[in-house]
Design a protein around this motif. Structure first.
Motif, short mmCIF file in Angstrom:
data_model
loop_
_atom_site.label_atom_id
_atom_site.label_comp_id
_atom_site.label_asym_id
_atom_site.label_seq_id
_atom_site.Cartn_x
_atom_site.Cartn_y
_atom_site.Cartn_z
N GLY A 240 0.79 -1.23 0.00
CA GLY A 240 0.00 0.00 0.00
C GLY A 240 0.82 1.27 0.00
O GLY A 240 0.47 2.25 -0.65
N MET A 241 1.96 1.26 0.72
CA MET A 241 2.78 2.47 0.74
C MET A 241 3.46 2.69 -0.60
O MET A 241 3.84 3.81 -0.92
CB MET A 241 3.80 2.40 1.87
N GLY A 242 3.60 1.64 -1.38
CA GLY A 242 4.09 1.80 -2.74
C GLY A 242 3.16 2.68 -3.55
O GLY A 242 3.59 3.54 -4.32
N LYS A 243 1.87 2.45 -3.37
CA LYS A 243 0.89 3.28 -4.06
C LYS A 243 0.96 4.72 -3.58
O LYS A 243 0.87 5.66 -4.38
CB LYS A 243 -0.52 2.71 -3.83
N MET A 244 1.14 4.92 -2.29
CA MET A 244 1.24 6.28 -1.76
C MET A 244 2.46 6.99 -2.31
O MET A 244 2.42 8.19 -2.59
CB MET A 244 1.29 6.24 -0.23
N LEU A 245 3.55 6.26 -2.47
CA LEU A 245 4.76 6.87 -3.03
C LEU A 245 4.52 7.31 -4.47
O LEU A 245 5.00 8.36 -4.91
CB LEU A 245 5.92 5.89 -2.96
N SER A 246 3.76 6.50 -5.21
CA SER A 246 3.42 6.87 -6.59
C SER A 246 2.58 8.14 -6.61
O SER A 246 2.77 9.04 -7.43
CB SER A 246 2.68 5.72 -7.27
N ILE A 247 1.64 8.22 -5.68
CA ILE A 247 0.77 9.39 -5.60
C ILE A 247 1.56 10.64 -5.25
O ILE A 247 1.17 11.76 -5.59
CB ILE A 247 -0.34 9.14 -4.56
N ALA A 248 2.71 10.46 -4.60
CA ALA A 248 3.54 11.62 -4.22
C ALA A 248 3.94 12.45 -5.43
O ALA A 248 4.28 13.63 -5.28
CB ALA A 248 4.79 11.14 -3.48
N ASN A 249 3.91 11.86 -6.63
CA ASN A 249 4.24 12.64 -7.83
C ASN A 249 3.27 13.78 -8.07
O ASN A 249 3.58 14.70 -8.81
CB ASN A 249 4.27 11.71 -9.04
N ASP A 250 2.09 13.70 -7.46
CA ASP A 250 1.12 14.80 -7.59
C ASP A 250 1.54 16.01 -6.77
O ASP A 250 1.01 17.11 -6.97
CB ASP A 250 -0.27 14.33 -7.16
N PHE A 251 2.46 15.80 -5.83
CA PHE A 251 2.95 16.88 -4.97
C PHE A 251 4.47 16.84 -4.93
O PHE A 251 5.08 16.59 -3.89
CB PHE A 251 2.37 16.72 -3.55
N PRO A 252 5.11 17.07 -6.08
CA PRO A 252 6.55 16.79 -6.20
C PRO A 252 7.44 17.55 -5.24
O PRO A 252 8.35 16.96 -4.64
CB PRO A 252 6.85 17.13 -7.66
N ARG A 253 7.24 18.84 -5.07
CA ARG A 253 8.14 19.59 -4.20
C ARG A 253 7.93 19.24 -2.74
O ARG A 253 8.88 19.17 -1.95
CB ARG A 253 7.96 21.10 -4.41
N LEU A 254 6.69 19.03 -2.36
CA LEU A 254 6.39 18.61 -0.99
C LEU A 254 7.03 17.26 -0.70
O LEU A 254 7.64 17.05 0.35
CB LEU A 254 4.88 18.54 -0.78
N ALA A 255 6.93 16.36 -1.68
CA ALA A 255 7.54 15.04 -1.52
C ALA A 255 9.06 15.15 -1.46
O ALA A 255 9.71 14.44 -0.69
CB ALA A 255 7.11 14.13 -2.66
N ASP A 256 9.63 16.03 -2.29
CA ASP A 256 11.09 16.25 -2.24
C ASP A 256 11.53 16.60 -0.82
O ASP A 256 12.48 16.02 -0.28
CB ASP A 256 11.49 17.38 -3.18
#
Length: 364
Positions: A240-256
């Motif tokens: 499941g966290m793999g999916k969340m990591l993929s979703i992080a691309n929607d918020f790239p700078r925040l994820a960075d």
């Protein structure tokens, strides 16, 4: 076209990177379910041990020693499958090697070698497998990583290779579909998995690397692979966290920013590396079996997210269940009470506001 795939008990399955981790677990699981299995890797001693265990349990298996960076050696894997079992029904490209270090510190020679194994190894496997699979239909399954969707620090070259593999696999799938070839092409993207990959990694960090929680058992990936070998599936993330990591691309700078604060430390143990060997260029004496030794935390034996993704009917039931939980949560909040609802697998009520962890890191 709709690709008709055989049940696993009627299949001949080739698996690369089969001497440890995901590949080894998949080979044993497939053989247990009745498949004829061809195991391939560089470590002959571990391959021989695995085949003996499978045969002792009543399974059918052979092995072929091969370095997937050499296309001629990959061709010989197919030759072995045809000679011993008559055909290839599913081909699983899974071999990988790990390097830890900052991009500017890792040697170019090592970066090229890693690409030779992870990217070119699966290109060689795909180009070898497709002509065989076209003859009677079959499944090509490339094992990438959740990091094919989102890069993290300290594994930059690994992420780049997995990104390249994703692009190659997507292009190959479209080309085969356009020509009407009876081949299902699947990209499997594991999250953080407890395997010996980390124990054999070459590292510039000075300490042993580790997967980052939540960490899943290799059986979670093996089950997904065997499902895809029987049911045409475009792609699947395991964990499941793999999916969340993929979703992080929607918020790239925040994820960075989040990853800059968390993933440097979380990928490292406090154990010095010392002078232990790595398997970047040559196999180690023992590939480590199914599980790794660097990870000492809890390993999740199942992923509700992955089960739901593979079984839409379960997804529908889960949606109903989440709806019930949401109503209950709303009632508690309106009433001023604290919610004690738990997030299952990192996906569920309350999960949408959380940034993804690096829980989906390296694969096999």
């Amino acid at each position: 076209m709709d690709v008709k795939l055989k049940p696993i008990q009627e299949q001949v399955m080739v698996i690369t990177g089969a001497s440890s981790g995901i590949g080894l677990v998949t080979a044993k699981m497939a053989a247990c379910q009745g498949a004829c299995v061809v195991l391939a890797a560089r470590n002959e001693a571990d391959l021989q041990r695995a085949v003996e265990e499978i045969r002792a349990a009543g399974g059918r298996a052979v092995y072929r020693v091969a370095d997937v960076s050499d296309p001629d050696q990959v061709e010989r894997i197919a030759d072995t499958a045809v000679r011993e079992f008559g055909r290839v029904d599913s081909w699983v490209n899974n071999a990988a090697v790990a390097i830890y270090g900052r991009v500017m510190e890792v040697e170019l020679r090592d970066m090229r070698r890693q690409f030779d194994v992870i990217y070119w190894g699966q290109v060689h496997g795909s180009r070898t497998a497709v002509p065989h699979l076209k003859r009677q239909g079959g499944a090509l399954i490339n094992v990438a990583s959740a990091l094919a969707d989102r890069a993290i620090p300290l594994q930059g070259n690994y992420c780049a290779a997995k990104h390249a593999l994703k692009a190659f696999t997507d292009a190959l799938r479209m080309e085969l579909e356009e020509e009407g070839a009876p081949v299902a092409v699947t990209l499997v993207k594991p999250g953080s998995i407890d395997t010996p990959l980390f124990d054999k990694a070459k590292t510039c960090l000075g300490v042993e690397p580790q997967p980052v929680p939540p960490v899943y058992a290799p059986e979670v990936v093996a089950e997904a692979i065997l499902h895809c070998a029987q049911h045409a599936t475009r792609d699947i993330i395991t964990g499941g966290m793999g999916k969340m990591l993929s979703i992080a691309n929607d918020f790239p700078r925040l994820a960075d920013k989040y990853m800059e604060k968390t993933t440097f430390e979380s990928q490292q143990t406090d154990k010095p590396v010392g002078d232990r060997p790595n398997n970047l260029y040559e196999p180690v004496a023992h590939d480590g079996g199914e599980r790794g030794s660097n990870w000492t935390g809890r390993t999740k034996s199942t992923s509700l997210y992955t089960k739901a993704a593979l079984h839409p009917e379960v997804t529908a039931l889960a949606a109903v269940g989440l709806g019930v939980v949401a109503v209950a949560l709303l009632g508690r909040r309106v009433g001023g009470g604290e919610s004690d609802a738990r997030i299952v697998d990192g996906v569920g009520p309350g999960a949408e506001h959380k940034l993804p962890s690096a829980g989906q890191l390296s694969t096999p």
